[in-house]
Every structure is written in C-alpha cells, then in structure tokens.
Design a protein around this motif. Sequence first.
Motif, PDB file in Angstrom:
ATOM      1  N   ILE A  25      -3.539  -4.917  -9.751  1.00 60.70           N
ATOM      2  CA  ILE A  25      -4.406  -3.740  -9.858  1.00 60.70           C
ATOM      3  C   ILE A  25      -3.671  -2.693 -10.690  1.00 60.70           C
ATOM      4  O   ILE A  25      -2.501  -2.413 -10.442  1.00 60.70           O
ATOM      5  CB  ILE A  25      -4.751  -3.176  -8.473  1.00 60.70           C
ATOM      6  N   SER A  26      -4.351  -2.140 -11.691  1.00 62.35           N
ATOM      7  CA  SER A  26      -3.743  -1.107 -12.532  1.00 62.35           C
ATOM      8  C   SER A  26      -4.393   0.239 -12.258  1.00 62.35           C
ATOM      9  O   SER A  26      -5.618   0.329 -12.112  1.00 62.35           O
ATOM     10  CB  SER A  26      -3.894  -1.457 -14.019  1.00 62.35           C
ATOM     11  N   ILE A  27      -3.547   1.264 -12.201  1.00 61.10           N
ATOM     12  CA  ILE A  27      -4.030   2.638 -12.017  1.00 61.10           C
ATOM     13  C   ILE A  27      -3.966   3.335 -13.366  1.00 61.10           C
ATOM     14  O   ILE A  27      -2.909   3.358 -14.013  1.00 61.10           O
ATOM     15  CB  ILE A  27      -3.171   3.389 -10.980  1.00 61.10           C
ATOM     16  N   LYS A  28      -5.080   3.900 -13.798  1.00 61.14           N
ATOM     17  CA  LYS A  28      -5.151   4.544 -15.112  1.00 61.14           C
ATOM     18  C   LYS A  28      -5.808   5.912 -14.996  1.00 61.14           C
ATOM     19  O   LYS A  28      -6.516   6.196 -14.032  1.00 61.14           O
ATOM     20  CB  LYS A  28      -5.949   3.672 -16.086  1.00 61.14           C
ATOM     21  N   SER A  29      -5.600   6.726 -16.026  1.00 59.76           N
ATOM     22  CA  SER A  29      -6.262   8.020 -16.098  1.00 59.76           C
ATOM     23  C   SER A  29      -7.679   7.849 -16.637  1.00 59.76           C
ATOM     24  O   SER A  29      -7.912   7.054 -17.542  1.00 59.76           O
ATOM     25  CB  SER A  29      -5.481   8.974 -17.007  1.00 59.76           C
ATOM     26  N   LYS A  46      -1.269  13.428 -11.521  1.00 56.26           N
ATOM     27  CA  LYS A  46      -0.490  13.308 -10.294  1.00 56.26           C
ATOM     28  C   LYS A  46      -1.215  13.884  -9.076  1.00 56.26           C
ATOM     29  O   LYS A  46      -0.865  13.564  -7.933  1.00 56.26           O
ATOM     30  CB  LYS A  46       0.858  14.003 -10.465  1.00 56.26           C
ATOM     31  N   GLU A  47      -2.220  14.727  -9.329  1.00 57.04           N
ATOM     32  CA  GLU A  47      -2.952  15.331  -8.224  1.00 57.04           C
ATOM     33  C   GLU A  47      -3.741  14.263  -7.460  1.00 57.04           C
ATOM     34  O   GLU A  47      -4.577  13.561  -8.026  1.00 57.04           O
ATOM     35  CB  GLU A  47      -3.923  16.390  -8.756  1.00 57.04           C
ATOM     36  N   GLY A  48      -3.444  14.096  -6.199  1.00 52.17           N
ATOM     37  CA  GLY A  48      -4.128  13.126  -5.353  1.00 52.17           C
ATOM     38  C   GLY A  48      -3.555  11.721  -5.448  1.00 52.17           C
ATOM     39  O   GLY A  48      -4.000  10.829  -4.713  1.00 52.17           O
ATOM     40  N   LEU A  49      -2.589  11.523  -6.330  1.00 51.61           N
ATOM     41  CA  LEU A  49      -1.977  10.196  -6.489  1.00 51.61           C
ATOM     42  C   LEU A  49      -0.880  10.023  -5.437  1.00 51.61           C
ATOM     43  O   LEU A  49       0.127  10.739  -5.450  1.00 51.61           O
ATOM     44  CB  LEU A  49      -1.398  10.054  -7.898  1.00 51.61           C
ATOM     45  N   LYS A  50      -1.068   9.069  -4.535  1.00 50.60           N
ATOM     46  CA  LYS A  50      -0.148   8.878  -3.413  1.00 50.60           C
ATOM     47  C   LYS A  50       0.560   7.521  -3.540  1.00 50.60           C
ATOM     48  O   LYS A  50       0.168   6.526  -2.929  1.00 50.60           O
ATOM     49  CB  LYS A  50      -0.912   8.971  -2.090  1.00 50.60           C
ATOM     50  N   ILE A  51       1.613   7.530  -4.354  1.00 52.05           N
ATOM     51  CA  ILE A  51       2.340   6.279  -4.633  1.00 52.05           C
ATOM     52  C   ILE A  51       3.026   5.750  -3.377  1.00 52.05           C
ATOM     53  O   ILE A  51       3.046   4.534  -3.126  1.00 52.05           O
ATOM     54  CB  ILE A  51       3.382   6.499  -5.747  1.00 52.05           C
ATOM     55  N   ILE A  53      -6.504   0.971  -2.343  1.00 55.03           N
ATOM     56  CA  ILE A  53      -5.670   1.629  -3.355  1.00 55.03           C
ATOM     57  C   ILE A  53      -6.479   2.684  -4.091  1.00 55.03           C
ATOM     58  O   ILE A  53      -5.970   3.769  -4.415  1.00 55.03           O
ATOM     59  CB  ILE A  53      -5.103   0.580  -4.331  1.00 55.03           C
ATOM     60  N   ASP A  54      -7.743   2.399  -4.365  1.00 55.58           N
ATOM     61  CA  ASP A  54      -8.592   3.340  -5.102  1.00 55.58           C
ATOM     62  C   ASP A  54      -8.715   4.673  -4.380  1.00 55.58           C
ATOM     63  O   ASP A  54      -8.843   5.733  -5.016  1.00 55.58           O
ATOM     64  CB  ASP A  54      -9.974   2.710  -5.315  1.00 55.58           C
ATOM     65  N   ARG A  55      -8.663   4.644  -3.049  1.00 54.00           N
ATOM     66  CA  ARG A  55      -8.769   5.879  -2.279  1.00 54.00           C
ATOM     67  C   ARG A  55      -7.498   6.727  -2.354  1.00 54.00           C
ATOM     68  O   ARG A  55      -7.501   7.883  -1.913  1.00 54.00           O
ATOM     69  CB  ARG A  55      -9.082   5.549  -0.817  1.00 54.00           C
ATOM     70  N   LEU A  56      -6.433   6.153  -2.910  1.00 53.49           N
ATOM     71  CA  LEU A  56      -5.140   6.851  -2.933  1.00 53.49           C
ATOM     72  C   LEU A  56      -4.695   7.264  -4.332  1.00 53.49           C
ATOM     73  O   LEU A  56      -3.549   7.656  -4.524  1.00 53.49           O
ATOM     74  CB  LEU A  56      -4.065   5.946  -2.308  1.00 53.49           C
ATOM     75  N   VAL A  57      -5.578   7.182  -5.328  1.00 51.09           N
ATOM     76  CA  VAL A  57      -5.159   7.471  -6.710  1.00 51.09           C
ATOM     77  C   VAL A  57      -5.640   8.832  -7.203  1.00 51.09           C
ATOM     78  O   VAL A  57      -5.261   9.257  -8.310  1.00 51.09           O
ATOM     79  CB  VAL A  57      -5.653   6.366  -7.675  1.00 51.09           C
ATOM     80  N   TYR A  87      -9.016  11.744  -7.749  1.00 52.18           N
ATOM     81  CA  TYR A  87     -10.332  11.653  -8.389  1.00 52.18           C
ATOM     82  C   TYR A  87     -10.256  11.638  -9.912  1.00 52.18           C
ATOM     83  O   TYR A  87     -11.244  11.324 -10.589  1.00 52.18           O
ATOM     84  CB  TYR A  87     -11.221  12.803  -7.907  1.00 52.18           C
ATOM     85  N   ARG A  88      -9.109  11.974 -10.481  1.00 49.53           N
ATOM     86  CA  ARG A  88      -8.974  11.967 -11.944  1.00 49.53           C
ATOM     87  C   ARG A  88      -8.416  10.652 -12.488  1.00 49.53           C
ATOM     88  O   ARG A  88      -8.296  10.487 -13.696  1.00 49.53           O
ATOM     89  CB  ARG A  88      -8.078  13.123 -12.392  1.00 49.53           C
ATOM     90  N   ASN A  89      -8.093   9.771 -11.594  1.00 51.05           N
ATOM     91  CA  ASN A  89      -7.604   8.444 -11.991  1.00 51.05           C
ATOM     92  C   ASN A  89      -8.557   7.380 -11.459  1.00 51.05           C
ATOM     93  O   ASN A  89      -9.419   7.665 -10.630  1.00 51.05           O
ATOM     94  CB  ASN A  89      -6.196   8.200 -11.445  1.00 51.05           C
ATOM     95  N   TYR A  90      -8.393   6.171 -11.907  1.00 44.02           N
ATOM     96  CA  TYR A  90      -9.218   5.068 -11.412  1.00 44.02           C
ATOM     97  C   TYR A  90      -8.397   3.784 -11.396  1.00 44.02           C
ATOM     98  O   TYR A  90      -7.302   3.719 -11.977  1.00 44.02           O
ATOM     99  CB  TYR A  90     -10.471   4.882 -12.281  1.00 44.02           C
ATOM    100  N   THR A  91      -8.901   2.781 -10.701  1.00 44.16           N
ATOM    101  CA  THR A  91      -8.208   1.496 -10.611  1.00 44.16           C
ATOM    102  C   THR A  91      -9.045   0.417 -11.276  1.00 44.16           C
ATOM    103  O   THR A  91     -10.271   0.479 -11.298  1.00 44.16           O
ATOM    104  CB  THR A  91      -7.956   1.089  -9.146  1.00 44.16           C
ATOM    105  N   VAL A  92      -8.366  -0.578 -11.809  1.00 43.07           N
ATOM    106  CA  VAL A  92      -9.043  -1.741 -12.394  1.00 43.07           C
ATOM    107  C   VAL A  92      -8.296  -2.995 -11.961  1.00 43.07           C
ATOM    108  O   VAL A  92      -7.063  -3.055 -12.048  1.00 43.07           O
ATOM    109  CB  VAL A  92      -9.123  -1.641 -13.935  1.00 43.07           C
ATOM    110  N   LYS A  93      -9.042  -3.966 -11.471  1.00 44.15           N
ATOM    111  CA  LYS A  93      -8.439  -5.225 -11.032  1.00 44.15           C
ATOM    112  C   LYS A  93      -8.166  -6.117 -12.236  1.00 44.15           C
ATOM    113  O   LYS A  93      -8.907  -6.093 -13.217  1.00 44.15           O
ATOM    114  CB  LYS A  93      -9.365  -5.947 -10.047  1.00 44.15           C
TER     115      LYS A  93
END
Length: 409
Positions: free
Chosen positions: A65-69, A83-88, A244-248, A250-256
């Motif tokens: 899964i990739s996290i992107k802006s 970085k806002e809302g991104l919980k690595i 994972i999508d819930r932890l990235v 709202y300005r980022n998104y995930t793609v499988k």
Amino acid sequence: MKFPLYFSKKIAFSKDNKNNLSRVIVFIGRLSVALGVIVSLVTVSTGVGSKRAIKERMADFSGHISIKSKQSNNSYNSSVLEKEGLKIKEINEIPDVAGTQNYVAVSGIMRNEHNFAGIIFKGVGKDFDAERFKKFLVAGQTPKISEDGFNSGITISQKIAQDMHLNVKDSIVAVFSKGNQSPLYRKFEVVGIYKTDIKMIDDLFIIGDINHARRIQGMEKNDVGGIDVFLKNINYIDEDAPKIDRLVGYRNYTVKATDEYPQIMDFIAIFDTNIALIISIMLIVVIINIVMVLLILIIERTKSIGLLKTLGATNGQIRTIFINYTLLIMVPGLIFGNVIGLGFLLIQKYFGIITLNPENYYISVVPVELNAVHILAISLGILVVSGIALILPSYLISKISPVKSLKYT
C-alpha cells in the motif's frame, strides 16, 4: 460393520477380480481418477502460486500500500506528503504491517551514445528495505543511502541496462525538468541491476538517493513524496487498506499495489476462470468414467445381484454395495494421483524446471504453492462428487429381476 460396506470390501478386494473383465474396467476407472487428481493439483497449485507470485512481485517493489499526496494527481512526480493527520507510528503498530519506507519519485530521461530511455527515478532513504529488494537483483547491489549527502549510485532494471548497453560501475547522465525551469542534469553510477519480470516496472523505474529526488523537486531536507507500506501477507491487503487509509490524513490518500497495475490484475483474474474450467472438465471426465465402471460392474455381476435379492437384500442395500464398491476402486487412483502430482509439483517448486516468458506472464518460472487444504479438497471433492453421481445410475439395480438374473450366465 454394516452389511453393504462389509460386502463391498469383500468383492472389491477379492482375488477373483484379477482375471476377469472387471480388471480392465477397474484399471480405466483408476487411471481416470489419477489423471483427474494430477491435473487438478497442478492447475490449482500453479494457478494460485502464479497469482500470489505476481502480486508479491508488485508489492515487494513498490509496497503493498502506498501513501501519496492528493496534490500529486496520480502523476509519477511526487508532491510533498502532508504531515497533518498522518500517523506513521499508528500505521506501523497495525499487526499486519511489516514496515514502511519513504520515497520521492521524479520522471526524467537517461541517455548515452547508444540509446535513451524515459525513467522514473525513485529516490529512497536509509529506511529502504534492501533485504526485501535483494530477490530482484541480478548484479551488484542497491545504493547505500545515509541521507547526509548525495549518493550518486543507482540500481537500474536489466531491460534498461540492455537497451543502453550499461553494466555495473558504468556512468550515465539523466535529464530532469520541472515546469519552465532549465533542464537539470545528473550523472549517476550504476551500482546494481534488477529484474522484476513486470514490464511496467522494468521499463521505467530506477532506484537512487532520495536527496537527489528532493533537490530536483525543490523539496526541503525532511520532505517526503510518499510512503510505501509493506504487509506481512498480501492476502490481507483488502482488509488492511481501509485501516491505513484512516491514518493518513484528509490531504493524502492510499493506493493498493493491486490497484496500481489494473492490467496485471485483469490478467491474474484469468487464472480463476482457468482453474474453475479445468477442474470442471476433469470432474466431468472422472464422473463419466466412474459411472461407466459402475454400469459395467452391475452388468457383470447381475447374477450376484439376483442372488442377493433372493436372500432378502433390498434394492437400497445392493445399490449401496455397488456405490461403495466403485468408490473403493477409486482409492488407489486417488493415492497414485496425489503421489505423482505432488512429486511433480515438488520438483518444480525446488528446481524450477518449467519456465515462462516474463513479457507475457510477468514471471519467468512457474511458481508452485502447496496448500494442504487444497490438496485434501481436491481428493475429497472428487470422491464426494463421484459418490453423488453414482446414485442415479445405481437405480438400474432395481430393474433386475431375481428370477431372470439367476438364469444369466
């Protein structure tokens, strides 16, 4: 022991069967069962293995899964990850997550006197999982990244290396552009060559220092263009992606990884159709042969049927006897089919005798996945389906008259 099962065993293992017509019929039945098991085992094990191998190759290169802006707009050029809302930390604490790594990607062109190639420069940091990537290396190594300076080493694909006549320790110039700015030239040294067998990756991607990508993209020292998330098991990707999508933020998104290359997933979907089709065909062949065996055995033992009826056996008991008899005949076929099928699969698994064209199949060797559940399901499935299929033709027994059958010779 119940009478039908006892009598079935007596006639199934009787020495009298070795010198009559039933010997040939029994051999044909067992052979069809053995072939059905072998073909089914090979189809399921290689089909499931191929699906898993292709998915894992995609995921091990670019993350499950990739996290992107969201500013990147699906472009190959990375935008700064918000970085806002991104919980690595919380992402890494998910039980199925094996690890994460940062990257910055930028598109460009590599050229020399031999050729040129459009590339995606994937800059990675010191958290790059070199051990996971090692399976793809065919020569050299991956760049040693410290992030304190600029490492000019790059790992390129075998396809790019061949097209541009490059080897390990050769130098190459890459050209990058951003908006209306003047082109940026970077000179790199090839430190490794990789091969994933996935054309969409091998045709484009090179691995290098994240600081080069940051400089080209005009990012700050600690900026990140994306995060690759690796899972412990790709089979859980659909379950873990929403977590994972819930932890990235709202300005980022995930793609499988399975969504990033839809054409490959369409190809993988064909395996399910092929597996179902081949197993269905083999079941039909086995059932036809087993029904034929049952009918011939009934005809051959008409006199015995008449005798059993005269002694008081019901039609139901006699049908059960012959169904059990036929299923017992199948057992050696199941055993030999499993021995031969599993033997072949083990040879392929450890020696990779059968190869494929990676341009067409995305893998160079036929992979094998041996799953005890699949192995048992195939044998039990053939046995159960055959038993059900024998019920209808066994009703022929009720048409046999005791008086007429005792005159049968």
